[in-house]
Design a protein around this motif. Sequence first.
Motif, PDB file in Angstrom:
ATOM      1  N   LEU A  91      54.752  -0.927  18.648  1.00 39.78           N
ATOM      2  CA  LEU A  91      54.561  -1.942  19.680  1.00 39.78           C
ATOM      3  C   LEU A  91      55.041  -1.411  21.028  1.00 39.78           C
ATOM      4  N   GLN A  92      54.339  -1.792  22.075  1.00 39.88           N
ATOM      5  CA  GLN A  92      54.668  -1.364  23.425  1.00 39.88           C
ATOM      6  C   GLN A  92      55.093  -2.571  24.257  1.00 39.88           C
ATOM      7  N   VAL A  93      55.995  -2.323  25.198  1.00 38.73           N
ATOM      8  CA  VAL A  93      56.420  -3.383  26.109  1.00 38.73           C
ATOM      9  C   VAL A  93      55.297  -3.629  27.115  1.00 38.73           C
ATOM     10  N   LEU A 121      55.337  -8.026  23.820  1.00 39.56           N
ATOM     11  CA  LEU A 121      55.033  -6.856  22.993  1.00 39.56           C
ATOM     12  C   LEU A 121      53.561  -6.865  22.608  1.00 39.56           C
ATOM     13  N   ALA A 122      52.945  -5.696  22.644  1.00 40.27           N
ATOM     14  CA  ALA A 122      51.532  -5.561  22.291  1.00 40.27           C
ATOM     15  C   ALA A 122      51.310  -4.213  21.627  1.00 40.27           C
ATOM     16  N   CYS A 123      50.332  -4.156  20.744  1.00 41.33           N
ATOM     17  CA  CYS A 123      49.957  -2.879  20.140  1.00 41.33           C
ATOM     18  C   CYS A 123      49.202  -2.045  21.170  1.00 41.33           C
ATOM     19  N   GLY A 124      49.021  -0.761  20.870  1.00 42.14           N
ATOM     20  CA  GLY A 124      48.367   0.137  21.814  1.00 42.14           C
ATOM     21  C   GLY A 124      46.955  -0.289  22.203  1.00 42.14           C
ATOM     22  N   PRO A 125      46.068  -0.596  21.249  1.00 40.43           N
ATOM     23  CA  PRO A 125      44.698  -1.006  21.615  1.00 40.43           C
ATOM     24  C   PRO A 125      44.659  -2.258  22.491  1.00 40.43           C
ATOM     25  N   CYS A 126      45.496  -3.267  22.178  1.00 39.31           N
ATOM     26  CA  CYS A 126      45.500  -4.495  22.982  1.00 39.31           C
ATOM     27  C   CYS A 126      46.059  -4.229  24.376  1.00 39.31           C
ATOM     28  N   ASN A 127      47.067  -3.376  24.450  1.00 39.46           N
ATOM     29  CA  ASN A 127      47.644  -3.053  25.750  1.00 39.46           C
ATOM     30  C   ASN A 127      46.613  -2.361  26.642  1.00 39.46           C
ATOM     31  N   GLN A 128      45.854  -1.457  26.071  1.00 36.78           N
ATOM     32  CA  GLN A 128      44.827  -0.775  26.847  1.00 36.78           C
ATOM     33  C   GLN A 128      43.683  -1.715  27.195  1.00 36.78           C
TER      34      GLN A 128
END
Length: 466
Positions: free
Chosen positions: A232-234, A253-260
Amino acid sequence: MVAEGAGREAHPVVFVLDKRGRPLQPTTPARARKLLKQGRAIVARHTPFVIRLRDRVVEGSAVDGVALRIDPGSKGTGIAVTCDITTVDAATGKVVTDRRGLYAVELTHRGALIHKKMGQRSAYRRGRRTRNLRYRAPRFRNRTKRKGWLAPSLRHRVDTTLSWASRLQRFAPVAELHVELASFDTHQLSAGGLLEGAEYQQGALAGYESRQYLLEKWGRVCVYCGATGVPLQVEHIRSRCRGGSDRISNLTLACGPCNQAKSSRPIEEFLAGRPARLAKILSQAQRPLQHAAAMNSTRWALRGALALLGPPLRAWSGGRTKYNRARSDLAKTHTMDALAVGDLPDGARITRFPATVLVAAAAGRGAHARTSADKYGFPRLYLPRQKQFFGYQTGDLVRAVLPTGKYAGTHIGRVAVRATGRFNIRTAQGLVQGIHCRYVQLLQRSDGYGYSIRKEEGGCGTGMPE
């Protein structure tokens, strides 16, 4: 309650008092057995196990002193008695300080039960006023709360922690106190101010505080897709290029695909097709973490109370505690966190922790009410006015040795007394009912806690016991 067969052998160390009742350095169970067998000591307390010497005073003994480390929690508090041993590393020749855990207590609070009981009492009174009964004017409108007032469920956490710190100070020569003020300092996270006496904003400790807070607040899942078990990414709810800040209320917090996929888009645009999830995120972003809020309400009261005990007190943050625990590869428990509270310089190690932990569950000291209420708040049963029967009262720690019958054997635990002389004993294995008082032996008077002993969860590397 104490597990069957759990005497002084179940404790990692035994506390020692001199002939005048002043604390000496804790000793091993084997040495304590030898002193008791020789008649040089007597048992002063069963749990925690304390002996008192008959032929020694503090003035003639070398006392190094110990440190008391406290990790307060919303539901439970970890307390560790430690000592620092300085050695020279044979390979490098450098002086290394090893931290060793001597004794550990896991204190279980009853704040949730107190909150429930206070709500029930309020409902009973409110119900009696609203029914078609004799009217009594309210008498609470002119009452003011004193400065520093805490709700009973919060005051309980402060009082029980202070009680155990004071108790261990009577049993061991405590030279210094270390306490974790809060797992998450919400003022520090939101305003960016400096925590008193901590430099964890720099270097290897940077980010531990805010990330751990976000993991607890958002449930360790991606808030956009609900993915679990992934890195998970901030994530900024409102991106910085659109005026968003680094305040903790703007982070999630979000996973990499959702963050991008979200990138710098407004969250309203990104979740336009999922209005329910959008409303939940925006609502939860402004709501503080419940347990962190409870701890922030009590931390200054706890610090002020501990400062009155006498030994030098130092306050630390949860960011440093987690960093020390991760460095030593220890398991995540209240007592392990207590062991990691405080400064652990580079090169220092936590080389030993207690193999067993004393679990002290706050059970109360009985009730003042002489009746029990029905669902409408009216008295239903009248309880006996006396608390002691045949020399025992509910909550006493006892041992029952039954020669025959269904429950033949030795049972140790908290007793519930009856006027008939047939008692119930709650042990670590369960409830033993109908034990006659002639088979019961008193070990320790009731002090408001139920005791049990559990094994400490092990770690790896330097965290394993020697």
